[in-house]
Design an enzyme around this catalytic site. Structure first.
Site, PDB file in Angstrom:
ATOM      1  N   GLY A 168       0.745  -1.155  -0.017  1.00  0.00           N
ATOM      2  CA  GLY A 168       0.105  -0.135   0.010  1.00  0.00           C
ATOM      3  C   GLY A 168       0.898   1.226   0.153  1.00  0.00           C
ATOM      4  O   GLY A 168       1.788   1.246  -0.887  1.00  0.00           O
ATOM      5  N   GLU A 169       0.599   2.122   0.959  1.00  0.00           N
ATOM      6  CA  GLU A 169       1.702   3.402   0.980  1.00  0.00           C
ATOM      7  C   GLU A 169       1.873   3.350   2.487  1.00  0.00           C
ATOM      8  O   GLU A 169       1.107   3.761   3.242  1.00  0.00           O
ATOM      9  CB  GLU A 169       0.478   4.635   0.687  1.00  0.00           C
ATOM     10  CG  GLU A 169       1.337   5.746   0.228  1.00  0.00           C
ATOM     11  CD  GLU A 169       2.483   6.147   0.787  1.00  0.00           C
ATOM     12  OE1 GLU A 169       3.685   6.403   0.679  1.00  0.00           O
ATOM     13  OE2 GLU A 169       2.026   6.505   2.049  1.00  0.00           O
ATOM     14  N   SER A 170       3.259   3.450   2.623  1.00  0.00           N
ATOM     15  CA  SER A 170       3.735   3.072   4.225  1.00  0.00           C
ATOM     16  C   SER A 170       3.660   4.404   4.617  1.00  0.00           C
ATOM     17  O   SER A 170       3.352   4.124   6.170  1.00  0.00           O
ATOM     18  CB  SER A 170       5.372   2.746   3.912  1.00  0.00           C
ATOM     19  OG  SER A 170       6.052   3.764   3.342  1.00  0.00           O
ATOM     20  N   GLU A 217       0.967 -12.199  -3.124  1.00  0.00           N
ATOM     21  CA  GLU A 217      -0.547 -12.475  -3.152  1.00  0.00           C
ATOM     22  C   GLU A 217      -1.107 -12.176  -4.123  1.00  0.00           C
ATOM     23  O   GLU A 217      -2.332 -12.339  -4.394  1.00  0.00           O
ATOM     24  CB  GLU A 217      -0.780 -11.467  -1.769  1.00  0.00           C
ATOM     25  CG  GLU A 217      -0.743  -9.783  -2.278  1.00  0.00           C
ATOM     26  CD  GLU A 217       0.190  -9.231  -2.045  1.00  0.00           C
ATOM     27  OE1 GLU A 217       0.420  -7.943  -2.306  1.00  0.00           O
ATOM     28  OE2 GLU A 217       1.335 -10.091  -1.910  1.00  0.00           O
ATOM     29  N   ILE A 259       5.921  -3.444  -7.408  1.00  0.00           N
ATOM     30  CA  ILE A 259       5.388  -2.283  -7.663  1.00  0.00           C
ATOM     31  C   ILE A 259       5.570  -1.085  -6.706  1.00  0.00           C
ATOM     32  O   ILE A 259       5.321  -1.092  -5.619  1.00  0.00           O
ATOM     33  CB  ILE A 259       3.455  -2.413  -7.550  1.00  0.00           C
ATOM     34  CG1 ILE A 259       3.147  -3.706  -8.377  1.00  0.00           C
ATOM     35  CG2 ILE A 259       2.767  -1.252  -7.953  1.00  0.00           C
ATOM     36  CD1 ILE A 259       1.674  -4.297  -8.109  1.00  0.00           C
ATOM     37  N   ARG A 260       6.057  -0.150  -7.470  1.00  0.00           N
ATOM     38  CA  ARG A 260       6.631   0.929  -6.680  1.00  0.00           C
ATOM     39  C   ARG A 260       7.492   0.257  -5.292  1.00  0.00           C
ATOM     40  O   ARG A 260       7.315   0.809  -4.121  1.00  0.00           O
ATOM     41  CB  ARG A 260       5.652   1.905  -5.967  1.00  0.00           C
ATOM     42  CG  ARG A 260       5.056   2.740  -7.070  1.00  0.00           C
ATOM     43  CD  ARG A 260       4.006   3.619  -6.538  1.00  0.00           C
ATOM     44  NE  ARG A 260       4.355   4.468  -5.472  1.00  0.00           N
ATOM     45  CZ  ARG A 260       3.699   4.928  -4.730  1.00  0.00           C
ATOM     46  NH1 ARG A 260       2.373   4.720  -4.342  1.00  0.00           N
ATOM     47  NH2 ARG A 260       4.457   5.801  -3.729  1.00  0.00           N
ATOM     48  N   ARG A 294      12.606   3.420   0.186  1.00  0.00           N
ATOM     49  CA  ARG A 294      11.433   3.352  -0.616  1.00  0.00           C
ATOM     50  C   ARG A 294      11.264   3.627  -1.838  1.00  0.00           C
ATOM     51  O   ARG A 294      11.966   4.523  -2.271  1.00  0.00           O
ATOM     52  CB  ARG A 294      10.446   4.592   0.029  1.00  0.00           C
ATOM     53  CG  ARG A 294      10.332   4.466   1.655  1.00  0.00           C
ATOM     54  CD  ARG A 294       9.910   5.848   2.285  1.00  0.00           C
ATOM     55  NE  ARG A 294       8.382   6.235   1.628  1.00  0.00           N
ATOM     56  CZ  ARG A 294       8.397   7.163   0.828  1.00  0.00           C
ATOM     57  NH1 ARG A 294       9.587   7.775   0.582  1.00  0.00           N
ATOM     58  NH2 ARG A 294       7.351   7.548   0.364  1.00  0.00           N
ATOM     59  N   CYS A 319       6.041  -5.286   0.431  1.00  0.00           N
ATOM     60  CA  CYS A 319       6.369  -3.694  -0.363  1.00  0.00           C
ATOM     61  C   CYS A 319       6.396  -2.970   1.056  1.00  0.00           C
ATOM     62  O   CYS A 319       7.171  -2.730   1.674  1.00  0.00           O
ATOM     63  CB  CYS A 319       5.252  -3.856  -1.347  1.00  0.00           C
ATOM     64  SG  CYS A 319       5.554  -2.356  -2.694  1.00  0.00           S
ATOM     65  N   HIS A 345       5.074  -8.812  -4.306  1.00  0.00           N
ATOM     66  CA  HIS A 345       3.730  -9.133  -3.904  1.00  0.00           C
ATOM     67  C   HIS A 345       3.403 -10.521  -4.052  1.00  0.00           C
ATOM     68  O   HIS A 345       2.965 -10.755  -5.217  1.00  0.00           O
ATOM     69  CB  HIS A 345       2.658  -7.837  -4.460  1.00  0.00           C
ATOM     70  CG  HIS A 345       2.924  -6.598  -4.157  1.00  0.00           C
ATOM     71  ND1 HIS A 345       2.180  -6.254  -2.988  1.00  0.00           N
ATOM     72  CD2 HIS A 345       3.698  -5.996  -4.658  1.00  0.00           C
ATOM     73  CE1 HIS A 345       2.282  -4.812  -2.989  1.00  0.00           C
ATOM     74  NE2 HIS A 345       3.124  -4.499  -3.955  1.00  0.00           N
TER      75      HIS A 345
END
Length: 202
Positions: free
Chosen positions: A50-52, A178, A140-141, A111, A82, A176
């Site tokens: 997600g966004e840490s 998942e 992903i990022r 990051r 991630c 990821h």
């Protein structure tokens, strides 16, 4: 022995995908976790991508940051993907203002090291502890690990960068699993949780 109960920190990110993967991985019972009291009902926890920075702020807002740090410090198994990897780092190389981590793995993480969203990619990875074909890593990022301390074990690298690490009961991946339908990494984490439960019951 009863089926382990594994939570997914459900503050932000790809929560549902982890719940599905855990349920498919050796029959673990998976449930979302948002509140401090729910932490006492689980045997292990996944921190999703997600966004840490957002996850960090919401963890503080919902009152789960401090009890989560305490449980990780006491040995509860935890797996971060991630953004979850960033959350488990003892140090972030380039943190946002006010960004906190849970800690638990002696590593320094950068990051968004692999680039922006439109630079996402997949790569076949040999992951220590995962038998059979390489694991398909979806980046992903994604962050990477700049360095690890003596207590941390490197499980996988890509292009010379560390992308999977384990320290005791704490596991983290830049990628990821998942999202791929391959549940072997989640199965590895379920095994860690089972071993933890067995040791706790002795």
């Amino acid at each position: 022995m009863s089926t382990p109960v594994i939570g997914v920190l459900a503050l932000q990110g790809d929560v549902r995908e982890h719940l599905v993967a855990l349920a498919a991985a050796d029959a673990a019972v998976a449930r979302p976790v948002r509140r401090p009291e729910e932490l006492s009902e689980i045997d292990g926890l996944v921190i999703p991508g997600g966004e840490s920075t957002t996850i960090s702020k919401l963890a503080v807002l919902f009152g789960v940051m401090a009890p989560l740090r305490a449980r990780v410090r006491d040995g509860m198994p935890v797996y971060g993907t991630c953004a979850g990897m960033i959350m488990l780092a003892d140090k972030i190389l380039d943190p946002r203002s006010g960004q906190e981590t849970i800690g638990g793995i002696d590593m320094i993480v950068r990051r968004n090291a692999f680039g922006r969203q439109n630079e996402s990619f997949e790569a076949a990875l040999d992951v220590k502890g995962i038998a059979g074909e390489p694991v398909e890593g979806v980046f992903i990022r994604a962050p990477w690990v700049e360095s690890v301390g003596a207590a941390a074990e490197v499980l996988a690298e890509h292009d010379g960068h560390i992308v999977a690490v384990r320290q005791g009961n704490a596991l983290a991946t830049s990628f990821h699993p998942e999202l791929t339908g391959d549940h072997r990494v989640h199965g590895l984490f379920v095994d860690v949780v089972r071993a933890y439960r067995t040791a706790e019951s002795l």
